[in-house]
Design a protein around this motif. Sequence first.
Motif, mmCIF file in Angstrom:
data_model
loop_
_atom_site.group_PDB
_atom_site.id
_atom_site.type_symbol
_atom_site.label_atom_id
_atom_site.label_comp_id
_atom_site.label_asym_id
_atom_site.label_seq_id
_atom_site.Cartn_x
_atom_site.Cartn_y
_atom_site.Cartn_z
ATOM 1 N N ASP A 105 -16.409 -1.368 1.324
ATOM 2 C CA ASP A 105 -15.777 -0.288 2.087
ATOM 3 C C ASP A 105 -14.547 0.120 1.302
ATOM 4 O O ASP A 105 -13.636 -0.699 1.115
ATOM 5 N N GLU A 107 -11.500 2.882 1.127
ATOM 6 C CA GLU A 107 -10.790 3.951 1.820
ATOM 7 C C GLU A 107 -9.668 4.461 0.927
ATOM 8 O O GLU A 107 -8.766 3.704 0.552
ATOM 9 N N GLN A 109 -6.484 6.036 0.823
ATOM 10 C CA GLN A 109 -5.438 6.262 1.816
ATOM 11 C C GLN A 109 -4.583 7.470 1.492
ATOM 12 O O GLN A 109 -4.139 8.179 2.393
ATOM 13 N N THR A 126 -9.647 -1.621 0.016
ATOM 14 C CA THR A 126 -11.038 -1.998 -0.226
ATOM 15 C C THR A 126 -11.365 -3.291 0.500
ATOM 16 O O THR A 126 -10.535 -4.209 0.549
#
Length: 166
Positions: A105, A107, A109, A126
Amino acid sequence: MKKILFAIIVIAAAVWYFDISRKMTETAIRENYQAQIEALQRFDAKPLCDALDDSYIATVTARGGARAPAGTKDKVGSCTELTRTLRRMKTLSERTGGLLEPDYDVEIQSIELSSDRKSATVKIATIMRIGDMTLARSRSVEHLIRRLGRIRSVSSEETVWAYRPE
């Protein structure tokens, strides 16, 4: 006439090389990270290593109960470790018929582009899991440039929390 045509070609090439080929957009940065995630899922270290500039330096701080790589690494050290890790993960996945395959996963930010769009700072979170088990989390700040139309990472500061499987 040939001299004028040649001068126009040289000027156009210089503009592309020194300006256009070095500018980034937020969309291009997101697409670059998506390509990196796909390479991770294929266990392919080459495109990940190619995305590192020759001057790349990574500073990694390890936290948590499990042993995680820490310290400062250059491009060669980072690529060597990444290649070894992905090779091990691929072997594990193949031997278990894909049951123990890592899932990531990622992201993004924030993305901060410089005013000339020739560099960017990206903050990323992560998580790496196998099944329902979280193996590692990380927070990183990457500094990007674009050369010859390709986005490259010049440095990274990362904090990694590695967990022991229970």
